[in-house]
Design an enzyme around this catalytic site. Structure first.
Site, PDB file in Angstrom:
ATOM      1  N   ASP A 160       0.849  -1.142  -0.015  1.00  0.00           N
ATOM      2  CA  ASP A 160       0.094   0.018   0.062  1.00  0.00           C
ATOM      3  C   ASP A 160       0.906   1.439  -0.171  1.00  0.00           C
ATOM      4  O   ASP A 160       2.180   1.387   0.502  1.00  0.00           O
ATOM      5  CB  ASP A 160      -0.788  -0.003   1.103  1.00  0.00           C
ATOM      6  CG  ASP A 160      -2.239   0.956   0.817  1.00  0.00           C
ATOM      7  OD1 ASP A 160      -2.431   1.337   0.090  1.00  0.00           O
ATOM      8  OD2 ASP A 160      -2.498   1.370   2.068  1.00  0.00           O
ATOM      9  N   HIS A 211       2.552   3.447  -8.940  1.00  0.00           N
ATOM     10  CA  HIS A 211       2.429   1.922  -9.099  1.00  0.00           C
ATOM     11  C   HIS A 211       3.889   1.702 -10.038  1.00  0.00           C
ATOM     12  O   HIS A 211       4.211   0.381  -9.818  1.00  0.00           O
ATOM     13  CB  HIS A 211       1.202   1.911 -10.016  1.00  0.00           C
ATOM     14  CG  HIS A 211      -0.134   2.009  -9.236  1.00  0.00           C
ATOM     15  ND1 HIS A 211      -0.181   1.504  -7.940  1.00  0.00           N
ATOM     16  CD2 HIS A 211      -1.113   2.696  -9.460  1.00  0.00           C
ATOM     17  CE1 HIS A 211      -1.505   2.143  -7.478  1.00  0.00           C
ATOM     18  NE2 HIS A 211      -1.865   2.845  -8.459  1.00  0.00           N
ATOM     19  N   LEU A 239      11.467 -20.739  -4.664  1.00  0.00           N
ATOM     20  CA  LEU A 239      10.540 -19.440  -4.062  1.00  0.00           C
ATOM     21  C   LEU A 239       9.349 -19.619  -5.014  1.00  0.00           C
ATOM     22  O   LEU A 239       9.456 -19.751  -6.147  1.00  0.00           O
ATOM     23  CB  LEU A 239      11.182 -18.004  -4.369  1.00  0.00           C
ATOM     24  CG  LEU A 239      10.174 -17.006  -3.871  1.00  0.00           C
ATOM     25  CD1 LEU A 239       9.794 -16.958  -2.347  1.00  0.00           C
ATOM     26  CD2 LEU A 239      10.790 -15.507  -4.460  1.00  0.00           C
TER      27      LEU A 239
HETATM   28  C1  FPP Z   1      -2.026   0.056  -3.329  1.00  0.00           C
HETATM   29  O1  FPP Z   1      -1.555   1.472  -3.374  1.00  0.00           O
HETATM   30  C2  FPP Z   1      -1.491  -0.515  -4.517  1.00  0.00           C
HETATM   31  C3  FPP Z   1      -2.145  -1.289  -5.600  1.00  0.00           C
HETATM   32  C4  FPP Z   1      -3.608  -1.313  -5.750  1.00  0.00           C
HETATM   33  C5  FPP Z   1      -1.822  -1.742  -6.831  1.00  0.00           C
HETATM   34  C6  FPP Z   1      -0.230  -2.448  -6.601  1.00  0.00           C
HETATM   35  C7  FPP Z   1       0.385  -2.915  -7.868  1.00  0.00           C
HETATM   36  C8  FPP Z   1       1.675  -2.582  -8.101  1.00  0.00           C
HETATM   37  C9  FPP Z   1       2.932  -2.508  -7.231  1.00  0.00           C
HETATM   38  C10 FPP Z   1       2.241  -2.801  -9.440  1.00  0.00           C
HETATM   39  C11 FPP Z   1       2.013  -3.931 -10.292  1.00  0.00           C
HETATM   40  C12 FPP Z   1       2.262  -5.259  -9.762  1.00  0.00           C
HETATM   41  C13 FPP Z   1       3.075  -6.303  -9.986  1.00  0.00           C
HETATM   42  C14 FPP Z   1       3.082  -7.415  -9.255  1.00  0.00           C
HETATM   43  C15 FPP Z   1       4.015  -6.028 -10.898  1.00  0.00           C
HETATM   44  P1  FPP Z   1      -2.385   2.573  -3.358  1.00  0.00           P
HETATM   45  O2  FPP Z   1      -2.757   3.063  -4.854  1.00  0.00           O
HETATM   46  O3  FPP Z   1      -3.944   2.115  -2.952  1.00  0.00           O
HETATM   47  O4  FPP Z   1      -2.014   3.482  -2.636  1.00  0.00           O
HETATM   48  P2  FPP Z   1      -2.623   4.782  -1.531  1.00  0.00           P
HETATM   49  O5  FPP Z   1      -3.013   4.033  -0.569  1.00  0.00           O
HETATM   50  O6  FPP Z   1      -1.491   5.750  -1.427  1.00  0.00           O
HETATM   51  O7  FPP Z   1      -3.553   5.604  -2.604  1.00  0.00           O
END
Ligand code: FPP
Length: 252
Positions: free
Chosen positions: A21, A38, A136
């Site tokens: 997050d 992201h 892994l």
């Molecule tokens: C949460 O942060 C994150 C996500 C919903 C997406 C996670 C995706 C990635 C890390 C990239 C793609 C994945 C891989 C496995 C390559 P948020 O957007 O909710 O953050 P915030 O709480 O600060 O708004």
């Protein structure tokens, strides 16, 4: 850099699960569009997979996209899917070289067709040959929601009762767990959540029953190998009692 943390190699958690997050907030702090958060988060994914492999974890589960995330603006959803596709394509060789086996949990049939295709390809190519043990298992939670997973398991079991494969009296925790997406994987020993919020967000509700929780204010794009090592060092300071007393554990 964190100061030279020392880990006990005999008490490395078998399975670490992570709620990644803070990408959006990381981007906002820098006046960047959310998708840049992201993108930076994808670099953290690479670093954490590399470190997990070096530390000899058996399973690393990453919450990459929840069932609720479909409600985000379509530009953001498309952006995350594009990052996922690039990641899977670019990391296949490294997964093969490092004995990393990809698995996936969630309603993957809801993902765009091109993502399903590349996902299945990487899963097949990195799948274990019978009897082999991977170094892994990288387990990606995609279009995943824990309540939906539990309802799905209950529904499959109900169907099996109707068709006479087993009776309601046969139900046990073990039988139930074998109908979840995570069948065959050990339960997570440690749950890490970056970004500072203290929530489970519909993640692995059954499987996390006895996990140790580690919440860090660090936003996911800043969470790197050293942060994983620090989380495991913190985990190693804990006493896991599984409902027993300290004295009972010491006597064992
Ligand atoms: C949460 O942060 C994150 C996500 C919903 C997406 C996670 C995706 C990635 C890390 C990239 C793609 C994945 C891989 C496995 C390559 P948020 O957007 O909710 O953050 P915030 O709480 O600060 O708004």
């Amino acid at each position: 850099m964190l100061e030279n943390p020392v880990l006990d190699p005999k008490r490395i958690p078998r399975h670490v699960a992570i709620i990644m997050d803070g990408n959006g907030r990381w981007a906002k702090q820098r006046n960047l569009p959310r998708i840049m958060g992201h993108k930076a988060g994808t670099e953290s994914v690479k670093d954490i997979v590399r470190t997990a492999r070096e530390l000899n974890l058996e399973v690393l589960t990453l919450y990459a996209f929840s069932t609720e995330n479909w409600k985000r603006p379509s530009m953001e959803v498309q952006g995350i899917m594009a990052l996922l596709k690039t990641y899977l394509k670019s990391e296949l060789q490294s997964m093969l070289q490092n004995d990393i086996s990809l698995r996936c949990i969630g309603e993957t049939d809801k993902l765009p067709a091109d993502i399903q295709k590349i996902l299945n390809e990487v899963i097949q190519k990195t799948a274990l040959k019978t009897g082999d043990k991977p170094s892994l298992v990288l387990n990606l939670a995609l279009s995943y929601g824990s309540r939906a997973e539990i309802v799905r398991a209950a529904s499959i079991m109900a169907e099996k009762c109707v068709s006479g494969q087993f009776d309601p009296e046969d139900f046990s925790e073990q039988l139930f767990a074998s109908h979840l997406y995570t069948v065959g994987l050990p339960d997570p020993d440690l749950l890490i959540r970056s970004g500072g919020e203290a929530r489970l967000s519909n993640f692995l509700l059954w499987q996390l029953s006895y996990a140790e929780l580690y919440i860090t204010e660090t936003m996911w794009p800043d969470f790197k190998g050293d942060n994983l090592i620090e989380a495991i060092r913190n985990y190693q300071d804990r006493e896991r009692r599984f409902g027993q007393t300290s004295e009972q554990l010491q006597a064992e």
